[in-house]
Scaffold this active site. Structure first.
Site, PDB file in Angstrom:
ATOM      1  N   GLY A 106       4.080  -8.718  62.839  1.00 41.15           N
ATOM      2  CA  GLY A 106       5.261  -8.187  63.501  1.00 41.15           C
ATOM      3  C   GLY A 106       6.173  -7.498  62.512  1.00 41.15           C
ATOM      4  O   GLY A 106       6.080  -7.732  61.297  1.00 41.15           O
ATOM      5  N   HIS A 150      10.211 -15.152  65.762  1.00 39.05           N
ATOM      6  CA  HIS A 150      10.506 -14.690  64.395  1.00 39.05           C
ATOM      7  C   HIS A 150      11.143 -13.299  64.408  1.00 39.05           C
ATOM      8  O   HIS A 150      12.169 -13.063  63.756  1.00 39.05           O
ATOM      9  CB  HIS A 150       9.200 -14.694  63.591  1.00 39.05           C
ATOM     10  N   GLU A 151      10.525 -12.383  65.177  1.00 37.21           N
ATOM     11  CA  GLU A 151      11.015 -10.999  65.187  1.00 37.21           C
ATOM     12  C   GLU A 151      12.364 -10.889  65.892  1.00 37.21           C
ATOM     13  O   GLU A 151      13.238 -10.141  65.455  1.00 37.21           O
ATOM     14  CB  GLU A 151       9.991 -10.062  65.840  1.00 37.21           C
ATOM     15  N   HIS A 202      15.153 -11.767  63.644  1.00 37.59           N
ATOM     16  CA  HIS A 202      15.526 -10.687  62.710  1.00 37.59           C
ATOM     17  C   HIS A 202      16.674  -9.848  63.270  1.00 37.59           C
ATOM     18  O   HIS A 202      17.517  -9.355  62.522  1.00 37.59           O
ATOM     19  CB  HIS A 202      14.331  -9.755  62.473  1.00 37.59           C
ATOM     20  N   CYS A 232       6.781 -13.697  56.162  1.00 38.27           N
ATOM     21  CA  CYS A 232       7.568 -12.534  56.562  1.00 38.27           C
ATOM     22  C   CYS A 232       7.349 -11.435  55.528  1.00 38.27           C
ATOM     23  O   CYS A 232       7.363 -11.712  54.330  1.00 38.27           O
ATOM     24  CB  CYS A 232       9.049 -12.921  56.618  1.00 38.27           C
ATOM     25  N   LEU A 233       7.147 -10.217  56.000  1.00 41.24           N
ATOM     26  CA  LEU A 233       6.938  -9.096  55.073  1.00 41.24           C
ATOM     27  C   LEU A 233       8.147  -8.898  54.157  1.00 41.24           C
ATOM     28  O   LEU A 233       8.013  -8.324  53.085  1.00 41.24           O
ATOM     29  CB  LEU A 233       6.665  -7.813  55.867  1.00 41.24           C
ATOM     30  N   GLN A 245      14.156  -4.595  59.062  1.00 41.73           N
ATOM     31  CA  GLN A 245      13.292  -4.696  57.868  1.00 41.73           C
ATOM     32  C   GLN A 245      13.019  -3.332  57.241  1.00 41.73           C
ATOM     33  O   GLN A 245      12.601  -3.257  56.083  1.00 41.73           O
ATOM     34  CB  GLN A 245      11.952  -5.365  58.224  1.00 41.73           C
TER      35      GLN A 245
HETATM   36 CO    CO Z   1       9.948 -11.255  59.294  1.00 45.06          CO
END
Ligand code: CO
Length: 159
Positions: A46, A130-131, A134, A88-89, A51
């Site tokens: 995701g 999670h997304e 953000h 997480c990226l 981000q």
């Molecule tokens: Co993330």
């Protein structure tokens, strides 16, 4: 099309509340196209707009069958519980132990402004939560129980 740079957790953009999308225009479509390319390039599950430095309520979630574009998403329903590894990226190379619902249903707009619903279990439910976090400036590291240790990560890689 173009790859966007993924910000890491020290960047202020990752800790802010994102604004609703009101214009479903070419600029939004370009953002979604770029985010899709960036998500595929980074092998993530995701990706949320903050981000890549855009403070708008836009996320992508790869269900394994398709990459969902969720604009102005909200959680409609959750059920059950799972505790597992989450990454997480924007927090490269680390994984934490995070409690999430086992099932989640979301409502969102597509790139043309049409409302739709999507649901998923396990990894997909985890990813929805999670997304969406953000978009409110919340990283998993703020709600996790703890980081996984090097030993635990090495063990997972052997599976
Ligand atoms: Co993330």
């Amino acid at each position: 099309m173009g790859l966007r740079k993924i910000l890491t957790d020290k960047e202020p953009a990752l800790h802010k509340t994102c604004r609703e999308v009101t214009n479903f225009d070419a600029r939004l479509h370009k953002l979604l196209d770029d985010m899709r390319e960036t998500l595929i390039d980074s092998n993530g599950v995701g990706l949320a707009a903050p981000q890549v430095g855009i403070l708008r309520r836009v996320v992508l979630v790869d269900t394994g069958e398709e990459i969902l574009e969720l604009v102005n998403p909200s959680l409609l329903e959750t059920d059950g519980e799972q505790i597992g590894a989450e990454g997480c990226l924007s927090v490269p190379g680390k994984y934490g132990l995070v409690k999430r619902p086992m099932y989640a249903k979301v409502r969102a707009q597509d790139r043309y402004g049409e409302w739709y619903e999507a649901e998923g279990e396990e990894l997909i439910a985890r990813c929805f939560c999670h997304e969406l976090d953000h978009l409110d400036g919340i990283l998993y590291t703020e709600i996790m129980e703890r980081f996984l240790t090097e030993e635990e990560l090495a063990y997972d890689e052997e599976d």
